[in-house]
Design an enzyme around this catalytic site. Sequence first.
Site, PDB file in Angstrom:
ATOM      1  CG  ASP A 170      92.621 -57.754  -8.855  1.00 33.82           C
ATOM      2  OD1 ASP A 170      93.189 -57.082  -9.697  1.00 33.82           O
ATOM      3  OD2 ASP A 170      91.563 -57.768  -8.527  1.00 33.82           O
ATOM      4  CB  SER A 171      97.070 -57.065 -12.297  1.00 29.10           C
ATOM      5  OG  SER A 171      98.789 -56.863 -11.848  1.00 29.10           O
ATOM      6  CE  LYS A 224      94.963 -50.899  -6.150  1.00 26.02           C
ATOM      7  NZ  LYS A 224      93.733 -51.783  -6.780  1.00 26.02           N
ATOM      8  CD  GLU A 249      92.828 -49.096 -13.824  1.00 25.88           C
ATOM      9  OE1 GLU A 249      92.525 -49.742 -12.612  1.00 25.88           O
ATOM     10  OE2 GLU A 249      92.756 -50.550 -14.744  1.00 25.88           O
TER      11      GLU A 249
HETATM   12  O1  KIV Z   1      96.189 -55.299  -9.890  1.00 25.30           O
HETATM   13  C1  KIV Z   1      96.374 -54.053 -10.683  1.00 25.30           C
HETATM   14  O2  KIV Z   1      97.762 -54.142 -11.163  1.00 25.30           O
HETATM   15  C2  KIV Z   1      95.934 -52.305 -10.143  1.00 25.30           C
HETATM   16  C3  KIV Z   1      96.955 -51.757 -11.129  1.00 25.30           C
HETATM   17  C4  KIV Z   1      96.048 -51.960 -11.938  1.00 25.30           C
HETATM   18  C5  KIV Z   1      95.882 -50.521 -10.528  1.00 25.30           C
HETATM   19  O3  KIV Z   1      95.215 -52.941  -9.828  1.00 25.30           O
HETATM   20 NA    NA Z   2      93.616 -54.665  -9.055  1.00 26.09          NA
END
Ligand code: KIV
Ligand code: NA
Length: 264
Positions: free
Chosen positions: A44-45, A111, A180
């Site tokens: 979700d980044s 996740k 993280e």
């Molecule tokens: O959303 C994302 O990119 C993440 C990673 C930083 C682990 O959750």
């Molecule tokens: Na994320």
Amino acid sequence: MPVSLTTLRDLKQRGEKFAMITCYDAIFAQAMNQSGVECLLIGDSLGMVLQGHDSTLPVSMADMVYHTHCVARGNSQSFIVADMPFMSYATVNDALKNAGDLMQAGAHAVKLEGGGWLADTVTQMARCGIPACVHMGLTPQSVNVFGGYKVQGRSAEAAAKMVEDARRLEQAGAALLLLECVPTPVAKQVTEAVGIPVIGIGAGPHCDGQVLVLHDLLGMYQGKPARFAKNYLQGRDSVKDALTAYVQEVKSGAYPAPEHGFSQ
Ligand code: KIV
Ligand code: NA
């Protein structure tokens, strides 16, 4: 043979490191497959790197389903994990419905961010055939609760709680954990405390796997780069070479170096 949870568990047992990269579309999924990366994460980044928001909170289930479809169409080799966005798993029923949608879009696991309180959710997911990866430590969806993006698990109490939560989640049926921004010694303790694979970002070299955001790996930082970011395009002339170099450095243990981690 495509990578599965069995592959990842075997790698952990043999003490071999594996790599994950965030991926949001089909052509990068193809390129990443060629790099030999074990896992792709539809993070979700994408709310920040693709959509231009300043947090991950605005990302919707529709956004995540769309990008999961895109990645799944380009992928043939890697294990695909899709993020459950903000507020999509606030109740067990919401979590099951939304995780089901991501699995039907092509994810192999989902996740979600949290800790021991997700135990029931994770158990119900496993019963329904949905492997869950629990993201612990700095969980960006809780940035407003934390009061900023800060390293988590620094006090002895917080570190002990993290180890206890990790054990509880493994018992509950979690398939993977992701840490993280956790001090290197704490991430080591968590990784040794559980039999399931633990993936780290800003969590030191002792985790079973490492993940980086694609844009960080290509040197496309928004503002000041994170401590764990490393530009793999520097000194190389193609994206493909950069992806491959990252995967090789994770496998050899060259990445992350001590300066990419946090002390307790
Ligand atoms: O959303 C994302 O990119 C993440 C990673 C930083 C682990 O959750
Ligand atoms: Na994320």
